[in-house]
Design an enzyme around this catalytic site. Structure first.
Site, PDB file in Angstrom:
ATOM      1  N   LYS A 135       2.513  -3.033  -7.140  1.00 46.43           N
ATOM      2  CA  LYS A 135       3.982  -3.026  -7.181  1.00 46.43           C
ATOM      3  C   LYS A 135       4.512  -3.243  -5.764  1.00 46.43           C
ATOM      4  O   LYS A 135       3.867  -2.844  -4.805  1.00 46.43           O
ATOM      5  CB  LYS A 135       4.415  -1.645  -7.692  1.00 46.43           C
ATOM      6  CG  LYS A 135       5.830  -1.586  -8.166  1.00 46.43           C
ATOM      7  CD  LYS A 135       5.877  -1.621  -9.664  1.00 46.43           C
ATOM      8  CE  LYS A 135       7.269  -1.473 -10.205  1.00 46.43           C
ATOM      9  NZ  LYS A 135       7.394  -2.191 -11.479  1.00 46.43           N
ATOM     10  N   ARG A 174       1.251   1.318  -5.997  1.00 49.06           N
ATOM     11  CA  ARG A 174       1.502   0.401  -4.881  1.00 49.06           C
ATOM     12  C   ARG A 174       0.224  -0.282  -4.390  1.00 49.06           C
ATOM     13  O   ARG A 174       0.266  -1.151  -3.520  1.00 49.06           O
ATOM     14  CB  ARG A 174       2.123   1.150  -3.720  1.00 49.06           C
ATOM     15  CG  ARG A 174       3.569   1.432  -3.951  1.00 49.06           C
ATOM     16  CD  ARG A 174       4.179   2.073  -2.746  1.00 49.06           C
ATOM     17  NE  ARG A 174       5.606   2.000  -2.827  1.00 49.06           N
ATOM     18  CZ  ARG A 174       6.364   1.124  -2.161  1.00 49.06           C
ATOM     19  NH1 ARG A 174       5.814   0.248  -1.370  1.00 49.06           N
ATOM     20  NH2 ARG A 174       7.663   1.132  -2.295  1.00 49.06           N
ATOM     21  N   GLU A 189      -0.303 -10.907 -17.008  1.00 48.15           N
ATOM     22  CA  GLU A 189      -0.493  -9.816 -16.051  1.00 48.15           C
ATOM     23  C   GLU A 189      -1.354  -8.690 -16.606  1.00 48.15           C
ATOM     24  O   GLU A 189      -2.187  -8.148 -15.890  1.00 48.15           O
ATOM     25  CB  GLU A 189       0.859  -9.213 -15.664  1.00 48.15           C
ATOM     26  CG  GLU A 189       1.666 -10.058 -14.734  1.00 48.15           C
ATOM     27  CD  GLU A 189       2.996  -9.395 -14.408  1.00 48.15           C
ATOM     28  OE1 GLU A 189       3.258  -9.181 -13.227  1.00 48.15           O
ATOM     29  OE2 GLU A 189       3.776  -9.085 -15.329  1.00 48.15           O
ATOM     30  N   CYS A 194       0.861  -1.177   0.000  1.00 44.68           N
ATOM     31  CA  CYS A 194       0.000   0.000   0.000  1.00 44.68           C
ATOM     32  C   CYS A 194       0.897   1.227   0.000  1.00 44.68           C
ATOM     33  O   CYS A 194       2.108   1.113   0.143  1.00 44.68           O
ATOM     34  CB  CYS A 194      -0.874   0.003   1.230  1.00 44.68           C
ATOM     35  SG  CYS A 194      -1.649  -1.584   1.552  1.00 44.68           S
ATOM     36  N   GLU A 238       9.076 -15.145 -18.991  1.00 46.66           N
ATOM     37  CA  GLU A 238       8.827 -13.738 -18.698  1.00 46.66           C
ATOM     38  C   GLU A 238       7.773 -13.160 -19.650  1.00 46.66           C
ATOM     39  O   GLU A 238       6.888 -12.417 -19.237  1.00 46.66           O
ATOM     40  CB  GLU A 238      10.144 -12.951 -18.763  1.00 46.66           C
ATOM     41  CG  GLU A 238      10.022 -11.448 -18.609  1.00 46.66           C
ATOM     42  CD  GLU A 238       9.360 -10.993 -17.319  1.00 46.66           C
ATOM     43  OE1 GLU A 238       9.175 -11.780 -16.384  1.00 46.66           O
ATOM     44  OE2 GLU A 238       8.986  -9.810 -17.270  1.00 46.66           O
ATOM     45  N   LYS A 291       4.188 -11.562 -18.622  1.00 46.84           N
ATOM     46  CA  LYS A 291       3.786 -10.206 -19.013  1.00 46.84           C
ATOM     47  C   LYS A 291       2.402 -10.223 -19.654  1.00 46.84           C
ATOM     48  O   LYS A 291       1.547  -9.404 -19.357  1.00 46.84           O
ATOM     49  CB  LYS A 291       4.825  -9.654 -19.988  1.00 46.84           C
ATOM     50  CG  LYS A 291       5.206  -8.248 -19.859  1.00 46.84           C
ATOM     51  CD  LYS A 291       6.253  -7.931 -18.828  1.00 46.84           C
ATOM     52  CE  LYS A 291       5.957  -8.391 -17.434  1.00 46.84           C
ATOM     53  NZ  LYS A 291       7.043  -8.207 -16.501  1.00 46.84           N
ATOM     54  N   ASN A 340       1.075   0.057   6.457  1.00 49.01           N
ATOM     55  CA  ASN A 340       1.464  -0.914   5.428  1.00 49.01           C
ATOM     56  C   ASN A 340       2.053  -2.104   6.154  1.00 49.01           C
ATOM     57  O   ASN A 340       2.784  -1.917   7.125  1.00 49.01           O
ATOM     58  CB  ASN A 340       2.565  -0.358   4.525  1.00 49.01           C
ATOM     59  CG  ASN A 340       2.044   0.661   3.557  1.00 49.01           C
ATOM     60  OD1 ASN A 340       0.848   0.920   3.515  1.00 49.01           O
ATOM     61  ND2 ASN A 340       2.940   1.250   2.800  1.00 49.01           N
ATOM     62  N   GLY A 341       1.792  -3.297   5.642  1.00 52.25           N
ATOM     63  CA  GLY A 341       2.333  -4.490   6.282  1.00 52.25           C
ATOM     64  C   GLY A 341       1.206  -5.362   6.800  1.00 52.25           C
ATOM     65  O   GLY A 341       0.039  -5.160   6.438  1.00 52.25           O
ATOM     66  N   TRP A 351      -3.936  -1.868  -0.936  1.00 54.06           N
ATOM     67  CA  TRP A 351      -4.016  -3.138  -1.663  1.00 54.06           C
ATOM     68  C   TRP A 351      -4.433  -4.154  -0.615  1.00 54.06           C
ATOM     69  O   TRP A 351      -3.679  -4.464   0.309  1.00 54.06           O
ATOM     70  CB  TRP A 351      -2.653  -3.474  -2.258  1.00 54.06           C
ATOM     71  CG  TRP A 351      -2.658  -4.677  -3.146  1.00 54.06           C
ATOM     72  CD1 TRP A 351      -2.939  -4.715  -4.476  1.00 54.06           C
ATOM     73  CD2 TRP A 351      -2.337  -6.018  -2.775  1.00 54.06           C
ATOM     74  NE1 TRP A 351      -2.825  -5.996  -4.958  1.00 54.06           N
ATOM     75  CE2 TRP A 351      -2.465  -6.821  -3.942  1.00 54.06           C
ATOM     76  CE3 TRP A 351      -1.967  -6.640  -1.576  1.00 54.06           C
ATOM     77  CZ2 TRP A 351      -2.227  -8.196  -3.936  1.00 54.06           C
ATOM     78  CZ3 TRP A 351      -1.743  -8.008  -1.577  1.00 54.06           C
ATOM     79  CH2 TRP A 351      -1.868  -8.772  -2.755  1.00 54.06           C
ATOM     80  N   HIS A 363       6.372 -34.015 -24.162  1.00 56.56           N
ATOM     81  CA  HIS A 363       6.152 -34.748 -22.912  1.00 56.56           C
ATOM     82  C   HIS A 363       4.822 -34.363 -22.269  1.00 56.56           C
ATOM     83  O   HIS A 363       4.601 -34.644 -21.094  1.00 56.56           O
ATOM     84  CB  HIS A 363       7.325 -34.510 -21.952  1.00 56.56           C
ATOM     85  CG  HIS A 363       8.625 -34.991 -22.500  1.00 56.56           C
ATOM     86  ND1 HIS A 363       8.895 -36.323 -22.720  1.00 56.56           N
ATOM     87  CD2 HIS A 363       9.724 -34.321 -22.947  1.00 56.56           C
ATOM     88  CE1 HIS A 363      10.108 -36.458 -23.246  1.00 56.56           C
ATOM     89  NE2 HIS A 363      10.621 -35.243 -23.402  1.00 56.56           N
TER      90      HIS A 363
HETATM   91  C1  F6R Z   1       5.915  -8.564 -12.757  1.00 51.74           C
HETATM   92  C2  F6R Z   1       6.691  -8.054 -11.645  1.00 51.74           C
HETATM   93  C3  F6R Z   1       6.744  -8.914 -10.435  1.00 51.74           C
HETATM   94  C4  F6R Z   1       7.960  -8.571  -9.550  1.00 51.74           C
HETATM   95  C5  F6R Z   1       7.917  -9.364  -8.240  1.00 51.74           C
HETATM   96  C6  F6R Z   1       9.138  -9.114  -7.406  1.00 51.74           C
HETATM   97  O1  F6R Z   1       5.903  -7.726 -13.858  1.00 51.74           O
HETATM   98  O2  F6R Z   1       7.234  -6.985 -11.676  1.00 51.74           O
HETATM   99  O3  F6R Z   1       6.706 -10.268 -10.744  1.00 51.74           O
HETATM  100  O4  F6R Z   1       9.133  -8.875 -10.231  1.00 51.74           O
HETATM  101  O5  F6R Z   1       6.777  -9.022  -7.528  1.00 51.74           O
HETATM  102  O6  F6R Z   1       9.329  -7.746  -7.203  1.00 51.74           O
HETATM  103  P1  F6R Z   1      10.755  -7.128  -6.997  1.00 51.74           P
HETATM  104  O7  F6R Z   1      11.507  -7.347  -8.257  1.00 51.74           O
HETATM  105  O8  F6R Z   1      10.526  -5.702  -6.676  1.00 51.74           O
HETATM  106  O9  F6R Z   1      11.379  -7.899  -5.873  1.00 51.74           O
END
Ligand code: F6R
Length: 604
Positions: A599, A27, A488, A2, A481, A485, A100-101, A74, A504
């Site tokens: 994030k 966030r 997401e 958050c 990856e 993407k 937060n937490g 969040w 397989h």
């Molecule tokens: C996806 C993404 C996440 C972060 C993950 C770890 O696009 O960004 O999968 O990579 O939550 O976050 P960090 O890298 O900040 O430790």
């Protein structure tokens, strides 16, 4: 996860806090709230489910004050709703807390407080903090907060206001970031510099176990047991403009397009042509120690875990040290054997991801040497590790990572080259990799120039309900990856498999409605990758190849410039960022704020 922002000074606080919340929205964005100390005394709060703009619409015209705290959420405990939004106020409306937490012992504390007659307004764990502070008989606000924190188990970054102490905001940190912004007769508190950087670049980052009292013209920091600590403000390097959209429609687009510059930045000042190596100032690992490493274990989550997979293959390829990458979240719970000759590397863009931080702490406790590959300077993981490499991608605001991923992989290439040149990598190979690294920004630019073509392809593939991504060895993490993407931001189901594993099992999924994206570099595995495409074609599957030359078996090929084999994965992922972006755009998704995500996952 958050966002917290608070202000005390002379300016009208509500617009300042709303602006701070907008900048923190990445966030968490399911609800938001604000509380201010009203001019005639007492606290005034407004909360709203939804985005910050929903909150803004509810803030009354007369909402004047010069001290306040605010939050964007969040959800962890309790669904997104007006009442579950922070700040949480006590029954009398005297104490307000943003948190937060996670309070791990919230149910137990709540039961005790309820038995004592406290009536809770929300379902959140955070509200217990408010009531604990409100019930404290201590004389000062600092002491009240301290008493409350004594009984709390879990993680927190908090900011607290109290109607009886209108001249201050008290903040505390344990596991969730808190920064203080030091201005001229005004102070800020936030969970992230993004919220305050347009007002001051002088910041103090609280340590775990540290608290702070902010007054308009003064601040002090101290431990949760009351001992004064010294806090010297540092200047934030990132520019306020980095947090703006810069003429793009989304942050994701801006951040994809910034990659040539970002890569240039991670290379800058680090290449040593004389010895065909690189200098990594903060590594804290001398040549003798580097030669003694017998294994490298890389730990990260999500995209950073994928970057670590490419990193592992770079370390193994260039430094010939056995290396692998593992999700930090799994590692920390499987009681791993911690080996003194293994170099552990924690990867995190934010430097705050709880699972990574917890893995680092566990490793340190067991005496391991842990390095960090981190983007945010001074973040918890950067500080907890013994040394490391900063990624220098600049702030990444879009929830999904693009430029940070690319820069993290480039940082790994630098580390691998450094370790390789201390060990058995020849001068000629060192030179070859350096030339490859220098070519990256221009080659990324060439890929970005194909955006219009990729957009057309995205329109074609956007109708798919499910997609397969395949790659082999170096191409496999690229596939992983790219599929992450796509999931997401477009919400299209996607699977990533090593191309060698197709027969397989996953081949059973192939049919015309399940297109495959194949990573097909021009390397020693080219024929093997072509064979996999053959198998897919034989089952009437559609194929989009990302390759160095036109692929006959594919329905479409996105051409990527060739670099050194070891560095090719860096380039091959970039068109697939654009593919995910334009697919999501075609489907009308909220690209910068995908559903259910936020994030910086600072909770478990
Ligand atoms: C996806 C993404 C996440 C972060 C993950 C770890 O696009 O960004 O999968 O990579 O939550 O976050 P960090 O890298 O900040 O430790």
């Amino acid at each position: 996860m958050c966002g917290i922002v608070g202000y005390i000074g002379k300016r009208d606080v509500a617009p300042l806090l709303l602006e701070g919340l907008q900048r923190l929205e990445y966030r968490g964005y399911d609800s938001a709230g604000i509380v201010i100390a009203g001019k005639s005394g007492g606290l005034k709060a407004v909360k709203a489910k939804g985005r910050v703009r929903e909150l803004e619409a509810r803030v009354p015209k007369r909402f004047a004050g010069t001290t306040g705290i605010a939050h964007t959420r969040w959800a962890t405990h309790g669904a997104p709703s007006d009442v579950n939004a922070h700040p949480h106020l006590d029954t009398e409306g005297k104490v307000a807390v943003v948190h937060n937490g996670i309070v791990d012992n919230a149910s137990e504390l709540r039961a005790k407080l309820e038995a004592d007659g406290v009536v809770f307004a929300s379902e959140t764990d955070s509200e217990v903090i408010t009531h604990l502070i409100a019930r404290s008989q201590a004389a000062s606000l600092e002491e009240k907060v301290r008493e409350a924190l004594k009984v709390i188990e879990g993680t927190y970054g908090i900011a607290v206001m109290h109607a009886d102490f209108p001249d201050r905001i008290v903040a505390a940190r344990n596991g969730s970031p808190v920064v203080l912004g030091i201005g001229e007769k005004e102070m800020f508190v936030a969970s992230d510099v993004a919220a305050l950087i347009s007002h001051t670049r002088q910041v103090v980052t609280l340590d775990d176990g540290e608290m702070a009292t902010l007054k308009a013209d003064d601040f002090r920091t101290y431990t949760t047991s009351g001992t004064r600590t010294t806090a010297t403000p540092e200047t934030v390097e990132w520019e306020a403009a980095s947090y703006d959209m810069g003429g793009h429609d989304t942050y994701m687009h801006k951040e994809i397009c910034e990659q040539p510059d970002a890569v240039d930045r991670v290379l800058r000042g680090r290449i040593d042509d004389k010895f065909s190596t690189v200098h990594l100032g903060g590594l804290n690992l001398d040549a003798r120690e580097a030669r003694g490493i017998r294994r490298v274990k890389i730990l990260g989550c999500g995209t950073s875990y994928h970057a670590g997979m490419i990193g592992a293959s770079l370390v193994e390829g260039l430094a010939r040290i056995p290396a692998d990458s593992e999700p930090a979240s799994e590692f920390r719970y499987r009681n791993p054997v911690v080996d003194p000759d293994t170099l552990y590397i924690a990867v995190s863009q934010s430097g705050e991801t709880y699972d990574v931080l917890a893995a680092v702490q566990e490793l340190k406790r067991k005496g391991a040497r842990v390095l960090g590959v981190v983007n945010v300077v001074g973040s918890a993981i950067a500080r907890e590790t013994d040394g490391g490499v900063y990624v220098h991608a600049g702030p990444e605001v879009c929830v999904v990572s693009t430029k940070c991923f690319t820069n993290t992989v480039v940082a790994f290439a630098l580390l691998a080259l450094h370790l390789g040149r201390i060990r058995d990598l020849s001068v000629a190979d060192g030179k070859r990799i350096i030339e490859g690294l220098r070519a990256l920004p221009e080659q990324i630019q060439q890929i970005l120039a194909q955006e219009e073509d990729i957009k057309k392809l995205a329109a074609e593939y956007a109708e798919a309900k499910s997609m397969m991504f395949i790659g082999r060895v170096r191409g496999y993490p690229v596939a992983l990856e790219a599929s992450l993407k796509l999931k997401e931001i477009s919400y299209i189901h996607a699977e990533a498999y090593p191309a060698s594993e197709l027969k397989h099992g996953p081949l059973a999924l192939i049919e015309p409605a399940m297109p495959t994206v194949a990573i097909v570099p021009d390397d020693s595995l080219l024929e093997k990758n072509r064979a996999a495409m053959e198998e897919i074609k034989a089952r009437s599957g559609r194929i989009l190849a990302v390759a160095h030359r036109e692929q006959e078996k594919a329905d479409h090929t996105i051409l990527v410039p060739k670099n050194e084999d070891e560095l090719d994965p860096i380039l091959m992922g970039i068109p697939l960022q654009l593919l995910a972006y334009h697919t999501a755009l075609a489907l009308g998704r909220d690209i910068d704020k995908p559903r259910n995500l936020a994030k910086s996952v600072t909770v478990e």
